[in-house]
Motif scaffolding. Structure first.
Motif, PDB file in Angstrom:
ATOM      1  N   LYS A   5       0.830  -1.198   0.000  1.00 23.59           N
ATOM      2  CA  LYS A   5       0.000   0.000   0.000  1.00 23.59           C
ATOM      3  C   LYS A   5       0.869   1.255   0.000  1.00 23.59           C
ATOM      4  O   LYS A   5       0.563   2.242  -0.671  1.00 23.59           O
ATOM      5  N   THR A   9       0.826   4.084  -2.884  1.00 21.40           N
ATOM      6  CA  THR A   9       0.606   5.481  -2.544  1.00 21.40           C
ATOM      7  C   THR A   9       1.756   6.350  -3.040  1.00 21.40           C
ATOM      8  O   THR A   9       1.539   7.434  -3.576  1.00 21.40           O
ATOM      9  N   GLU A  12       1.423   6.771  -6.736  1.00 20.92           N
ATOM     10  CA  GLU A  12       0.338   7.709  -7.052  1.00 20.92           C
ATOM     11  C   GLU A  12       0.781   9.147  -6.811  1.00 20.92           C
ATOM     12  O   GLU A  12       0.444  10.044  -7.579  1.00 20.92           O
ATOM     13  N   VAL A  16       0.806  12.245  -9.343  1.00 19.21           N
ATOM     14  CA  VAL A  16       0.111  13.505  -9.075  1.00 19.21           C
ATOM     15  C   VAL A  16       1.076  14.675  -9.193  1.00 19.21           C
ATOM     16  O   VAL A  16       0.744  15.723  -9.770  1.00 19.21           O
ATOM     17  N   TYR A  95      -6.880  16.961  -4.243  1.00 21.81           N
ATOM     18  CA  TYR A  95      -7.039  15.557  -4.619  1.00 21.81           C
ATOM     19  C   TYR A  95      -5.867  14.719  -4.102  1.00 21.81           C
ATOM     20  O   TYR A  95      -6.067  13.620  -3.569  1.00 21.81           O
ATOM     21  N   ALA A  96      -4.650  15.241  -4.250  1.00 27.25           N
ATOM     22  CA  ALA A  96      -3.464  14.503  -3.810  1.00 27.25           C
ATOM     23  C   ALA A  96      -3.489  14.268  -2.297  1.00 27.25           C
ATOM     24  O   ALA A  96      -3.206  13.154  -1.834  1.00 27.25           O
ATOM     25  N   TYR A  98      -6.128  14.220  -0.441  1.00 27.62           N
ATOM     26  CA  TYR A  98      -7.229  13.299  -0.183  1.00 27.62           C
ATOM     27  C   TYR A  98      -6.780  11.856  -0.392  1.00 27.62           C
ATOM     28  O   TYR A  98      -7.096  10.974   0.409  1.00 27.62           O
ATOM     29  N   LYS A  99      -6.040  11.630  -1.472  1.00 25.23           N
ATOM     30  CA  LYS A  99      -5.544  10.278  -1.752  1.00 25.23           C
ATOM     31  C   LYS A  99      -4.579   9.798  -0.667  1.00 25.23           C
ATOM     32  O   LYS A  99      -4.514   8.606  -0.369  1.00 25.23           O
ATOM     33  N   GLU A 100      -3.823  10.738  -0.076  1.00 26.60           N
ATOM     34  CA  GLU A 100      -2.898  10.392   1.006  1.00 26.60           C
ATOM     35  C   GLU A 100      -3.623  10.230   2.337  1.00 26.60           C
ATOM     36  O   GLU A 100      -3.013   9.858   3.325  1.00 26.60           O
ATOM     37  N   ARG A 101      -4.922  10.558   2.348  1.00 29.79           N
ATOM     38  CA  ARG A 101      -5.734  10.531   3.550  1.00 29.79           C
ATOM     39  C   ARG A 101      -5.218  11.516   4.613  1.00 29.79           C
ATOM     40  O   ARG A 101      -5.267  11.244   5.807  1.00 29.79           O
TER      41      ARG A 101
END
Length: 127
Positions: A5, A9, A12, A16, A95-96, A98-101
């Motif tokens: 994971k 990440t 990704e 980004v 968005y980036a 958000y993807k990283e939480r």
């Protein structure tokens, strides 16, 4: 977090960051091209397209003037493209994050976006 994971990440995030870099490059080049077209039109015709000291101040007037090939309006359109480039970068950053939480940075960056949009609205409406 599992190793797989973390790798996904990280990949990704690299993607980004590449997209953000491209957005900034394309935005600057596009605005330079649009402003260059307006400048060439101004130099070729010797006319801004507007009488006296009149200039397009609203987005509607700029778009209408650009459609009518008024050189000053085209240069203003290029300037707006340049201004909107970092705004788009902020959207991609949300968005980036958000993807990283990363909720804190999502909230901070969203607040920055809201402030930018309010400032743009104030600038466009002149109020």
């Amino acid at each position: 977090m599992s190793e797989k994971k973390k790798t996904t990440t990280a990949a990704e995030m690299v993607q980004v960051e590449t997209i953000i870099g491209r957005i900034l490059q394309v935005g600057v080049v596009l605005s330079a091209i649009v402003m260059g077209i307006g400048l060439v039109l101004l130099l070729a015709t010797g006319d801004s397209g507007y009488a006296g000291d009149t200039v397009p101040l609203t987005m509607g007037a700029i778009l209408l003037g650009s459609w009518q090939l008024k050189s000053y309006a085209i240069m203003m359109l290029g300037t707006y493209c340049l201004i909107l480039t970092p705004v788009l970068r902020v959207v991609v950053s949300i968005y980036a994050f958000y993807k990283e939480r990363d909720r804190l940075y999502v909230m901070i960056t969203t607040l920055v976006l809201i402030i930018l949009l309010i400032a743009l609205l104030i600038g466009l409406t002149g109020k």
